[in-house]
Each structure stands twice: as C-alpha cells, then as structure tokens.
Design a protein around this motif. Structure first.
Motif, mmCIF file in Angstrom:
data_model
loop_
_atom_site.group_PDB
_atom_site.id
_atom_site.type_symbol
_atom_site.label_atom_id
_atom_site.label_comp_id
_atom_site.label_asym_id
_atom_site.label_seq_id
_atom_site.Cartn_x
_atom_site.Cartn_y
_atom_site.Cartn_z
ATOM 1 N N MET A 130 0.839 -1.188 0.000
ATOM 2 C CA MET A 130 0.000 0.000 0.000
ATOM 3 C C MET A 130 0.873 1.235 0.000
ATOM 4 O O MET A 130 1.833 1.338 0.750
ATOM 5 C CB MET A 130 -0.902 0.007 1.229
ATOM 6 C CG MET A 130 -1.952 -1.101 1.217
ATOM 7 S SD MET A 130 -2.988 -1.064 2.699
ATOM 8 C CE MET A 130 -1.739 -1.497 3.921
ATOM 9 N N SER A 131 0.526 2.161 -0.817
ATOM 10 C CA SER A 131 1.304 3.391 -0.936
ATOM 11 C C SER A 131 0.533 4.542 -0.324
ATOM 12 O O SER A 131 -0.681 4.666 -0.500
ATOM 13 C CB SER A 131 1.600 3.679 -2.418
ATOM 14 O OG SER A 131 2.233 4.926 -2.539
ATOM 15 N N GLU A 132 1.250 5.390 0.401
ATOM 16 C CA GLU A 132 0.618 6.546 1.022
ATOM 17 C C GLU A 132 0.318 7.637 0.012
ATOM 18 O O GLU A 132 -0.402 8.590 0.310
ATOM 19 C CB GLU A 132 1.519 7.087 2.127
ATOM 20 C CG GLU A 132 1.756 6.084 3.259
ATOM 21 C CD GLU A 132 2.585 6.677 4.367
ATOM 22 O OE1 GLU A 132 2.902 7.893 4.256
ATOM 23 O OE2 GLU A 132 2.906 5.967 5.327
ATOM 24 N N ASN A 133 0.859 7.557 -1.203
ATOM 25 C CA ASN A 133 0.635 8.577 -2.216
ATOM 26 C C ASN A 133 -0.572 8.274 -3.107
ATOM 27 O O ASN A 133 -0.863 9.012 -4.039
ATOM 28 C CB ASN A 133 1.883 8.714 -3.100
ATOM 29 C CG ASN A 133 3.096 9.182 -2.298
ATOM 30 O OD1 ASN A 133 2.952 9.977 -1.364
ATOM 31 N ND2 ASN A 133 4.275 8.689 -2.668
ATOM 32 N N VAL A 134 -1.243 7.170 -2.826
ATOM 33 C CA VAL A 134 -2.394 6.800 -3.639
ATOM 34 C C VAL A 134 -3.544 7.762 -3.363
ATOM 35 O O VAL A 134 -3.830 8.082 -2.206
ATOM 36 C CB VAL A 134 -2.837 5.358 -3.343
ATOM 37 C CG1 VAL A 134 -4.136 5.027 -4.064
ATOM 38 C CG2 VAL A 134 -1.736 4.394 -3.763
ATOM 39 N N VAL A 181 -7.219 8.452 -2.964
ATOM 40 C CA VAL A 181 -8.421 7.675 -2.661
ATOM 41 C C VAL A 181 -9.623 8.325 -3.340
ATOM 42 O O VAL A 181 -9.838 9.530 -3.193
ATOM 43 C CB VAL A 181 -8.646 7.600 -1.141
ATOM 44 C CG1 VAL A 181 -9.910 6.802 -0.828
ATOM 45 C CG2 VAL A 181 -7.434 6.984 -0.459
ATOM 46 N N GLN A 240 -5.667 0.903 -3.576
ATOM 47 C CA GLN A 240 -6.260 2.206 -3.289
ATOM 48 C C GLN A 240 -6.291 2.501 -1.794
ATOM 49 O O GLN A 240 -6.712 3.586 -1.390
ATOM 50 C CB GLN A 240 -7.694 2.264 -3.845
ATOM 51 C CG GLN A 240 -7.785 2.174 -5.367
ATOM 52 C CD GLN A 240 -9.218 2.076 -5.848
ATOM 53 O OE1 GLN A 240 -9.973 1.212 -5.400
ATOM 54 N NE2 GLN A 240 -9.603 2.964 -6.745
ATOM 55 N N THR A 259 -4.980 3.212 2.084
ATOM 56 C CA THR A 259 -3.935 3.881 2.863
ATOM 57 C C THR A 259 -3.891 3.207 4.232
ATOM 58 O O THR A 259 -4.843 2.514 4.611
ATOM 59 C CB THR A 259 -4.240 5.382 3.033
ATOM 60 O OG1 THR A 259 -5.467 5.512 3.782
ATOM 61 C CG2 THR A 259 -4.401 6.062 1.681
ATOM 62 N N PRO A 260 -2.825 3.362 5.001
ATOM 63 C CA PRO A 260 -2.777 2.753 6.341
ATOM 64 C C PRO A 260 -3.956 3.191 7.214
ATOM 65 O O PRO A 260 -4.479 2.393 8.006
ATOM 66 C CB PRO A 260 -1.438 3.247 6.901
ATOM 67 C CG PRO A 260 -0.595 3.487 5.686
ATOM 68 C CD PRO A 260 -1.538 3.993 4.638
ATOM 69 N N GLU A 261 -4.380 4.435 7.081
ATOM 70 C CA GLU A 261 -5.510 4.906 7.883
ATOM 71 C C GLU A 261 -6.800 4.187 7.484
ATOM 72 O O GLU A 261 -7.583 3.759 8.339
ATOM 73 C CB GLU A 261 -5.690 6.419 7.716
ATOM 74 C CG GLU A 261 -4.575 7.255 8.310
ATOM 75 C CD GLU A 261 -3.334 7.274 7.407
ATOM 76 O OE1 GLU A 261 -3.443 6.837 6.220
ATOM 77 O OE2 GLU A 261 -2.261 7.684 7.893
ATOM 78 N N ASN A 315 -7.020 1.302 6.113
ATOM 79 C CA ASN A 315 -6.918 -0.114 6.487
ATOM 80 C C ASN A 315 -7.382 -0.327 7.925
ATOM 81 O O ASN A 315 -8.142 -1.265 8.215
ATOM 82 C CB ASN A 315 -5.479 -0.583 6.323
ATOM 83 C CG ASN A 315 -5.336 -2.081 6.523
ATOM 84 O OD1 ASN A 315 -5.825 -2.879 5.741
ATOM 85 N ND2 ASN A 315 -4.660 -2.452 7.614
#
Length: 387
Positions: free
Chosen positions: A1-5, A7, A83, A85-87, A89
């Motif tokens: 997962m990429s933080e730059n995706v 959403v 798509q 992000t850690p948040e 998820n």
C-alpha cells in the motif's frame, strides 16, 4: 500500500453496491415485518408470542447492521487493495469488527424465529420438538462462538484493526470457513425440518400439500443466499484484493439476514391471504346473485306487462255500489293489488330470491389456521405423535 495513492470519493467501487443494498433491503424487510404484525393483531387477533418479539428484535438488529455497513463504505470497504492507505486499512477492519457482531445477532434472530414457529405448528410430535431444540442449540452455539471470536479473536483486541501492535490473532481464514459452513448447514436443516412433517400429514389434495411445503420451505431461500455468500467469502479470504471482494461478500451478508427475516414473516401470511380470498369470493358471489335477480325481475316484469295487454281489466263501479269483480282464478299469476286510483286490479309477480349466501368470514381458532390448512383437520394423533 502506498501513502501517495489518491483515494476516490467514497463510497466507491464495490462499496457503492453495499451502500445501496444497506438502504433498500431493510426497507423491504420492514414492510414484511409490518404485514406480519398486522396479520397477528388484526386478522388472527392474538397477543404476540415469543417468536413475534424475536422478529421485532431481529428487525432492530438488521437496521443497525445495515447502518454500520453503510458507514463502512466510507472507510474503504469495496476499494481495491492498491487504493488503500494505512488509515483506511485500520478504519476498515474496525467497522467490519463492529458490524459483524450485529450480523451474528441478526442470523440468530431469524433462525430462532423460524424454529419457534415450527414448534407452535408441529410441537405435538415429541421427536420433532427435540429436533427443533437441538437445531436451536446448535445454531445459537456456533453463532455465540462466532461473536466471541470476532471480539476476542486478537490479543490485544485492538490488534484486529491495527496489525502493527504486538500480539497475536487467530487464523481468520479458517474461522470464516468454519462459521460459514455452520451458517449453511443450520439454514439447510431449518429449511428441511417442516417439510418432513408436512409430507406426513393428510390433505384433501396434493396441491395443498405442495403449497404448504412452499410456504414453510421458504427458509431454503436463505440457505441458497448463505451458500453464495460463503463461497464469495471464502474466495475473499484467500484473495490478495480482499477489500474489493469484501464489497461483494458483505452485500450478500446484508441479503442473507434480510432474506431470512422475510422468510420468517412470509410463513405467517396464511390468514391474510385467506381473508382476502374469502372477501373476493364473497364479492363475486354477491355480484353474480345481483345480476341473476335483476335478470329474473326483468323477465317477470315483461311477462306481466304482456299478460295485462292480453287480458281484460276488471273494474267495479263505486257509485252503483256493485261489488268488485274478481278476475278468474285461471288468470291469477301473482299477488293482487287494488291500490290504484281507478280501482282496477293489478297483478304483481312473485319473485323468489335465489341469492347465494355469502361464505363465512375467515376464522383462526387454532394454530394451524394461520395457513388456512383444511388438510390439517385430518391430522391423526396417537399418544401425542403424528401418524
């Protein structure tokens, strides 16, 4: 997962289908619940039973479950894994865990409502009563384990939605497969149980037996939905793109609980349909009788007018004091009426009403009458057993 995706605007992807289903299905189910209670209160006219309270509580649980599912679509449900992000998820697994508790409660509600209904109908048979209680024990047993593992499946509990925390979790894939199999087997047993009893009863026609089988066997519809949901859920557990497949899986979860409660309500609509068909037959009979009587009156009136034109009119002279002359008896074909102003005798034809009496209104004097089953009157009991 990429933080730059980036959403997309939520709900998106399969999440939109979950959101729409969460709005539409509880509304439809609520209509069925209202019809059930209308039938119980105004058609059967009986106080609520324990199964009615279970249905009401299940409806509340289904509404809460739908609301939580709708909220979950705004926290990543239905998106592709790339798509996320850690948040998202963490939020996704948090809302899934909360909504799953009400999903389990809704399943237990409609399954118990059906079993309680069967006990009211066929509880005179001891073996059947034991089978229902064993099924209820099995259903509530594995659903309780499901609810506990959903809540205490990780240590600490927060690790369920925050995988970075130290600790451990049970194997979710194995747990989902086992509990899914429990859903299917319990639905199948609940769907088959009443059919075994129905086909041991005596009915006037095979058509009545088939009709009752379709009514009481509607629980098999929930079983079919549970099978589809279990297959998709199992594939979802083994898939890399889990959030996207979860959108489909949880759509069927909403369908499963709502379909089950609809089946539990539809099985009690017998008196309502019986009352409607009785009224319909009554209206039809009255209309037929009215047309028949009008036709007879018209024919009698025409024959009377023809007779008056062919026969002389008998009068009396009130000034001379002569007694009135009566027409010969051979010409009398009705009631004599001397109420006319000129003193003449008129014939009124006698019309006999052949109106068809209206059928009696539907009554519900026993537990079987909610289905209007005349065949159940032929039920034979020996020592409390159906033979």
């Amino acid at each position: 997962m990429s933080e730059n995706v980036v959403v997309p605007t939520l709900p998106a992807e399969n999440g939109i289908h979950v959101w729409r289903t969460a709005i539409v299905m509880p509304f439809i189910t609520f209509i069925f619940v209202l019809i059930r209670f209308y039938c119980r209160s105004y058609v059967v006219r009986r106080p609520w039973g324990i199964d009615d309270y279970v249905v009401a509580a299940t409806m509340v649980s289904i509404i809460v479950h739908a609301i939580l599912m709708g909220i979950a679509t705004y926290h990543g449900m239905g998106l592709h894994i790339w798509q996320f992000t850690p948040e998202l998820n963490s939020e996704y697994y948090l809302w899934i865990g909360i909504s799953s508790e009400f999903y389990v409660t809704s399943l237990a509600g409609f399954k118990c409502a059906l079993l309680l209904l069967y006990l009211q109908l066929f509880g005179v048979n001891q073996k059947f009563r034991i089978a229902c209680y064993l099924t209820m024990f099995y259903t509530l047993g594995y659903l309780t384990c499901n609810a506990l593992t959903e809540f205490f499946g990780c240590h600490p509990i927060a690790k369920k939605w925050d995988m970075d925390l130290p600790g451990w979790c049970i194997n979710r894939v194995v747990a989902n497969i086992i509990y899914g199999a429990g859903h299917m087997t319990s639905d199948l047993i609940i769907g088959i149980l009443p059919l075994v009893m129905v086909w041991r009863l005596q009915f006037r026609t095979t058509r009545q037996k088939i009709g009752l089988s379709l009514v009481l066997g509607c629980g098999l519809v929930a079983w079919a939905v549970a099978c589809v949901r279990w297959a998709i859920s199992t594939y979802d557990s083994l898939s890399y793109d889990r959030p996207w497949w979860s959108g489909i899986s949880f759509t069927f979860s909403i369908l499963e609980v709502n379909t089950g409660l609809i089946c539990a309500c539809a099985a009690t609509f017998g008196p309502l349909f019986n009352n409607f068909s009785t009224q319909l037959r009554s209206w039809s009979d009255r209309a037929t009788a009215s047309l028949h009587n009008n036709s007879r009156k018209t024919t009698a009136s025409w024959r009377s007018s023809q007779h008056d034109r062919d026969q002389p009119t008998y009068r009396h002279n009130s000034l001379s004091g002569d007694l009135p002359l009566m027409p010969p008896a051979a010409h009398i074909k009705g009631n004599i009426n001397n109420s006319s102003e000129d003193g003449s005798y008129r014939m009124e034809p006698i019309v006999t009403s052949n109106a068809i009496p209206s059928p009696p209104s539907a009554k519900s004097d026993d537990e079987f009458s909610r289905f209007d089953l005349q065949g159940l009157q032929a039920l034979h009991l020996e020592d409390g057993r159906i033979v």
